[in-house]
Design a protein around this motif. Sequence first.
Motif, PDB file in Angstrom:
ATOM      1  N   ALA A 125       8.514  -1.633  -2.830  1.00  0.00           N
ATOM      2  CA  ALA A 125       7.777  -2.798  -3.325  1.00  0.00           C
ATOM      3  C   ALA A 125       8.683  -4.003  -3.462  1.00  0.00           C
ATOM      4  O   ALA A 125       8.241  -5.145  -3.296  1.00  0.00           O
ATOM      5  CB  ALA A 125       7.137  -2.468  -4.675  1.00  0.00           C
TER       6      ALA A 125
ATOM      7  N   ALA B 115       9.192   4.190  -4.371  1.00  0.00           N
ATOM      8  CA  ALA B 115       8.090   3.243  -4.538  1.00  0.00           C
ATOM      9  C   ALA B 115       8.601   1.898  -5.025  1.00  0.00           C
ATOM     10  O   ALA B 115       8.197   0.841  -4.518  1.00  0.00           O
ATOM     11  CB  ALA B 115       7.063   3.812  -5.523  1.00  0.00           C
TER      12      ALA B 115
ATOM     13  N   LEU C 206       2.359   1.778  -3.474  1.00  0.00           N
ATOM     14  CA  LEU C 206       1.359   2.337  -4.389  1.00  0.00           C
ATOM     15  C   LEU C 206       1.113   3.809  -4.101  1.00  0.00           C
ATOM     16  O   LEU C 206       0.929   4.624  -5.009  1.00  0.00           O
ATOM     17  CB  LEU C 206       0.048   1.545  -4.265  1.00  0.00           C
ATOM     18  CG  LEU C 206       0.066   0.123  -4.839  1.00  0.00           C
ATOM     19  CD1 LEU C 206      -1.245  -0.588  -4.506  1.00  0.00           C
ATOM     20  CD2 LEU C 206       0.297   0.153  -6.344  1.00  0.00           C
ATOM     21  N   TYR C 207       1.125   4.165  -2.825  1.00  0.00           N
ATOM     22  CA  TYR C 207       0.915   5.562  -2.442  1.00  0.00           C
ATOM     23  C   TYR C 207       2.052   6.448  -2.953  1.00  0.00           C
ATOM     24  O   TYR C 207       1.825   7.530  -3.498  1.00  0.00           O
ATOM     25  CB  TYR C 207       0.811   5.640  -0.918  1.00  0.00           C
ATOM     26  CG  TYR C 207       0.780   7.041  -0.368  1.00  0.00           C
ATOM     27  CD1 TYR C 207      -0.121   7.983  -0.847  1.00  0.00           C
ATOM     28  CD2 TYR C 207       1.649   7.420   0.651  1.00  0.00           C
ATOM     29  CE1 TYR C 207      -0.153   9.261  -0.338  1.00  0.00           C
ATOM     30  CE2 TYR C 207       1.625   8.695   1.160  1.00  0.00           C
ATOM     31  CZ  TYR C 207       0.723   9.610   0.671  1.00  0.00           C
ATOM     32  OH  TYR C 207       0.701  10.878   1.186  1.00  0.00           O
TER      33      TYR C 207
ATOM     34  N   CYS D  68       0.838  -1.204   0.000  1.00  0.00           N
ATOM     35  CA  CYS D  68       0.000   0.000   0.000  1.00  0.00           C
ATOM     36  C   CYS D  68       0.872   1.253   0.000  1.00  0.00           C
ATOM     37  O   CYS D  68       0.590   2.233  -0.702  1.00  0.00           O
ATOM     38  CB  CYS D  68      -0.930   0.001   1.213  1.00  0.00           C
ATOM     39  SG  CYS D  68      -2.285  -1.188   1.120  1.00  0.00           S
TER      40      CYS D  68
ATOM     41  N   ALA E 240       3.949   5.797  -5.501  1.00  0.00           N
ATOM     42  CA  ALA E 240       3.820   5.841  -6.952  1.00  0.00           C
ATOM     43  C   ALA E 240       2.753   6.866  -7.360  1.00  0.00           C
ATOM     44  O   ALA E 240       2.911   7.601  -8.354  1.00  0.00           O
ATOM     45  CB  ALA E 240       3.459   4.460  -7.495  1.00  0.00           C
ATOM     46  N   TYR E 241       1.673   6.929  -6.586  1.00  0.00           N
ATOM     47  CA  TYR E 241       0.620   7.925  -6.862  1.00  0.00           C
ATOM     48  C   TYR E 241       1.161   9.346  -6.702  1.00  0.00           C
ATOM     49  O   TYR E 241       0.896  10.221  -7.530  1.00  0.00           O
ATOM     50  CB  TYR E 241      -0.553   7.689  -5.911  1.00  0.00           C
ATOM     51  CG  TYR E 241      -1.555   8.822  -5.886  1.00  0.00           C
ATOM     52  CD1 TYR E 241      -2.476   8.995  -6.906  1.00  0.00           C
ATOM     53  CD2 TYR E 241      -1.564   9.734  -4.814  1.00  0.00           C
ATOM     54  CE1 TYR E 241      -3.385  10.042  -6.875  1.00  0.00           C
ATOM     55  CE2 TYR E 241      -2.463  10.776  -4.782  1.00  0.00           C
ATOM     56  CZ  TYR E 241      -3.377  10.930  -5.819  1.00  0.00           C
ATOM     57  OH  TYR E 241      -4.258  11.970  -5.790  1.00  0.00           O
TER      58      TYR E 241
END
Length: 211
Positions: A205, A201, A82-83, A79, A85-86
């Motif tokens: 990951a 990110a 992904l955050y 999570c 990356a956003y």
Amino acid sequence: MPLPHATFGFALLCFGLAVTPGPNMIYLASRSISQGATAGLTSLAGTAMGFVFYSLCAAFGVTALLLTVPIAYDVLRFCGALYLAYLAWQALKPGGRSPFAVRELPKDSARRLIGMGFMTNLLNPKAALLYLSLLPQFIDTAAGHVLAQSLLLCAIQICISMLVNSTVILIAGSIAGFLSTRPTWITLQRWLMGSVLAGLAVHMAAQARTR
């Protein structure tokens, strides 16, 4: 206590997120430009209260979660990736807006400024996800004292955020004037920060659980 390298890594991550434009920075910079640095700093006090609220909820919640559900670490890790990356996409996408673009805001009382600062941070997904997704990955459950580690890391994050945002408030007017005539600087800042966040990110990951 968390290991020194984990503490340094968390502090570096918090600094990177603090200097990335988000709802708090946009509001505080706009408030400072429209009503002056004193109003900006007053609003920052409300923002700090929001961070304290989040940190207490996260510290106690994360402590219980990590001690009872080990797989939660991997869920939170992805999570968090992904955050980040956003946030990288928000910095790199075409048409990104500078937080120092002048916005006219009405003059408000100190009480209202604190309340608005608190609500801005409370409704800020960047703050919420920081504590829920990123904080747990810097806690070493094998070292014990998970709650103490959580509170220490939360305190570090709050101090860094307050330092960065105080600086933004005090120099918001000068930055706005500088960037308004130099759009290339805005583009460079966005690409640099976006690249850093994207790298974080990918690293987050890919890393294996070592705790």
